[in-house]
Scaffold this motif. Sequence first.
Motif, PDB file in Angstrom:
ATOM      1  N   LEU A 188       0.933 -16.135  39.840  1.00 13.53           N
ATOM      2  CA  LEU A 188       1.751 -14.923  39.808  1.00 13.53           C
ATOM      3  C   LEU A 188       2.875 -15.024  38.775  1.00 13.53           C
ATOM      4  CD1 LEU A 188       1.918 -14.169  43.626  1.00 13.53           C
ATOM      5  CD2 LEU A 188       0.558 -12.975  41.880  1.00 13.53           C
ATOM      6  N   ARG A 189       3.485 -16.191  38.657  1.00 14.65           N
ATOM      7  CA  ARG A 189       4.559 -16.371  37.681  1.00 14.65           C
ATOM      8  C   ARG A 189       4.024 -16.254  36.264  1.00 14.65           C
ATOM      9  NH1 ARG A 189       6.841 -20.119  34.490  1.00 14.65           N
ATOM     10  NH2 ARG A 189       5.584 -21.869  35.191  1.00 14.65           N
ATOM     11  N   TYR A 190       2.900 -16.926  35.992  1.00 12.45           N
ATOM     12  CA  TYR A 190       2.332 -16.859  34.643  1.00 12.45           C
ATOM     13  C   TYR A 190       1.938 -15.424  34.277  1.00 12.45           C
ATOM     14  CZ  TYR A 190       2.032 -21.962  34.393  1.00 12.45           C
ATOM     15  OH  TYR A 190       2.321 -23.302  34.358  1.00 12.45           O
ATOM     16  N   HIS A 191       1.437 -14.691  35.270  1.00 10.53           N
ATOM     17  CA  HIS A 191       0.994 -13.330  34.990  1.00 10.53           C
ATOM     18  C   HIS A 191       2.177 -12.376  34.810  1.00 10.53           C
ATOM     19  CE1 HIS A 191      -1.593  -9.832  34.926  1.00 10.53           C
ATOM     20  NE2 HIS A 191      -0.833  -9.280  35.845  1.00 10.53           N
ATOM     21  N   HIS A 192       3.138 -12.431  35.732  1.00  6.67           N
ATOM     22  CA  HIS A 192       4.231 -11.455  35.710  1.00  6.67           C
ATOM     23  C   HIS A 192       5.388 -11.860  34.795  1.00  6.67           C
ATOM     24  CE1 HIS A 192       2.420  -8.919  38.696  1.00  6.67           C
ATOM     25  NE2 HIS A 192       2.254  -9.949  39.515  1.00  6.67           N
ATOM     26  N   ALA A 193       5.761 -13.111  34.787  1.00  3.09           N
ATOM     27  CA  ALA A 193       6.914 -13.538  33.997  1.00  3.09           C
ATOM     28  C   ALA A 193       6.529 -13.914  32.567  1.00  3.09           C
ATOM     29  CB  ALA A 193       7.606 -14.712  34.675  1.00  3.09           C
ATOM     30  N   HIS A 228       3.491 -13.179  31.166  1.00  7.03           N
ATOM     31  CA  HIS A 228       2.551 -12.181  30.638  1.00  7.03           C
ATOM     32  C   HIS A 228       1.297 -12.819  30.042  1.00  7.03           C
ATOM     33  CE1 HIS A 228       5.615  -9.194  31.362  1.00  7.03           C
ATOM     34  NE2 HIS A 228       6.473  -9.926  30.658  1.00  7.03           N
ATOM     35  N   TRP A 229       0.833 -13.883  30.683  1.00  6.91           N
ATOM     36  CA  TRP A 229      -0.392 -14.537  30.237  1.00  6.91           C
ATOM     37  C   TRP A 229      -1.600 -13.745  30.721  1.00  6.91           C
ATOM     38  CZ3 TRP A 229      -0.097 -20.535  31.170  1.00  6.91           C
ATOM     39  CH2 TRP A 229       0.905 -21.074  30.347  1.00  6.91           C
ATOM     40  N   VAL A 276      -5.561 -13.322  32.082  1.00  2.22           N
ATOM     41  CA  VAL A 276      -6.304 -14.017  33.129  1.00  2.22           C
ATOM     42  C   VAL A 276      -7.023 -15.252  32.589  1.00  2.22           C
ATOM     43  CG1 VAL A 276      -8.230 -13.797  34.747  1.00  2.22           C
ATOM     44  CG2 VAL A 276      -6.563 -11.962  34.553  1.00  2.22           C
ATOM     45  N   GLY A 277      -7.662 -15.136  31.436  1.00  3.87           N
ATOM     46  CA  GLY A 277      -8.403 -16.263  30.872  1.00  3.87           C
ATOM     47  C   GLY A 277      -7.516 -17.451  30.561  1.00  3.87           C
ATOM     48  N   THR A 278      -6.313 -17.191  30.059  1.00  5.29           N
ATOM     49  CA  THR A 278      -5.382 -18.273  29.742  1.00  5.29           C
ATOM     50  C   THR A 278      -4.911 -18.959  31.018  1.00  5.29           C
ATOM     51  OG1 THR A 278      -4.649 -17.057  27.791  1.00  5.29           O
ATOM     52  CG2 THR A 278      -3.213 -18.828  28.586  1.00  5.29           C
ATOM     53  N   ILE A 279      -4.592 -18.163  32.026  1.00  7.62           N
ATOM     54  CA  ILE A 279      -4.136 -18.727  33.305  1.00  7.62           C
ATOM     55  C   ILE A 279      -5.239 -19.605  33.906  1.00  7.62           C
ATOM     56  CG2 ILE A 279      -3.429 -18.201  35.671  1.00  7.62           C
ATOM     57  CD1 ILE A 279      -2.236 -15.563  34.561  1.00  7.62           C
ATOM     58  N   SER A 280      -6.461 -19.097  33.909  1.00  3.56           N
ATOM     59  CA  SER A 280      -7.550 -19.856  34.535  1.00  3.56           C
ATOM     60  C   SER A 280      -7.820 -21.161  33.791  1.00  3.56           C
ATOM     61  CB  SER A 280      -8.816 -19.012  34.622  1.00  3.56           C
ATOM     62  OG  SER A 280      -9.334 -18.743  33.348  1.00  3.56           O
ATOM     63  N   SER A 281      -7.771 -21.140  32.467  1.00  2.00           N
ATOM     64  CA  SER A 281      -8.046 -22.377  31.737  1.00  2.00           C
ATOM     65  C   SER A 281      -6.904 -23.378  31.868  1.00  2.00           C
ATOM     66  CB  SER A 281      -8.330 -22.081  30.265  1.00  2.00           C
ATOM     67  OG  SER A 281      -7.200 -21.532  29.637  1.00  2.00           O
ATOM     68  N   GLN A 282      -5.676 -22.919  31.908  1.00  2.00           N
ATOM     69  CA  GLN A 282      -4.540 -23.827  32.017  1.00  2.00           C
ATOM     70  C   GLN A 282      -4.434 -24.460  33.403  1.00  2.00           C
ATOM     71  OE1 GLN A 282      -2.407 -24.929  29.581  1.00  2.00           O
ATOM     72  NE2 GLN A 282      -3.865 -23.876  28.265  1.00  2.00           N
ATOM     73  N   LEU A 283      -4.788 -23.697  34.432  1.00  2.00           N
ATOM     74  CA  LEU A 283      -4.670 -24.214  35.799  1.00  2.00           C
ATOM     75  C   LEU A 283      -5.973 -24.828  36.318  1.00  2.00           C
ATOM     76  CD1 LEU A 283      -2.505 -21.402  37.426  1.00  2.00           C
ATOM     77  CD2 LEU A 283      -1.766 -23.607  36.497  1.00  2.00           C
ATOM     78  N   GLY A 284      -7.057 -24.668  35.574  1.00  2.00           N
ATOM     79  CA  GLY A 284      -8.324 -25.262  35.981  1.00  2.00           C
ATOM     80  C   GLY A 284      -8.977 -24.561  37.153  1.00  2.00           C
ATOM     81  N   VAL A 285      -8.787 -23.249  37.246  1.00  2.00           N
ATOM     82  CA  VAL A 285      -9.430 -22.458  38.296  1.00  2.00           C
ATOM     83  C   VAL A 285     -10.290 -21.390  37.633  1.00  2.00           C
ATOM     84  CG1 VAL A 285      -7.638 -22.861  40.024  1.00  2.00           C
ATOM     85  CG2 VAL A 285      -7.448 -20.902  38.511  1.00  2.00           C
ATOM     86  N   HIS A 286     -11.213 -20.855  38.388  1.00  2.00           N
ATOM     87  CA  HIS A 286     -12.111 -19.831  37.869  1.00  2.00           C
ATOM     88  C   HIS A 286     -11.333 -18.536  37.657  1.00  2.00           C
ATOM     89  CE1 HIS A 286     -15.632 -17.191  37.578  1.00  2.00           C
ATOM     90  NE2 HIS A 286     -16.290 -18.299  37.252  1.00  2.00           N
TER      91      HIS A 286
END
Length: 87
Positions: free
Chosen positions: A12-17, A19-20, A22-32
């Motif tokens: 939620l922080r990466y998305h809202h604060a 502005h990453w 979805v693809g960047t968030i998933s690759s950085q955190l190692g989740v689908h």
Amino acid sequence: MAISPELTAQILRYHHAEHWPVGTISSQLGVHRETVMRVLTQAGAAPIVPAQRTSGVSPYLPFIEETLKQFPNLTASRLHTMVAERG
């Protein structure tokens, strides 16, 4: 599979604060990426719908259709060359 509250908070922080996307968030955190989208949807974010892109061949479709009516046995490689010559 449930994910930890800490991971949910990070998403939620990466998305809202930050502005990453979805693809960047998933690759950085190692989740689908579907996991990221599920967390965002459950948090009340609007569903992410990819923008519709126009096809690169759309402007040439009338030419291609007319050419194939006149010459039905024309190969795709020849059609490509003819279209490329027109732009």
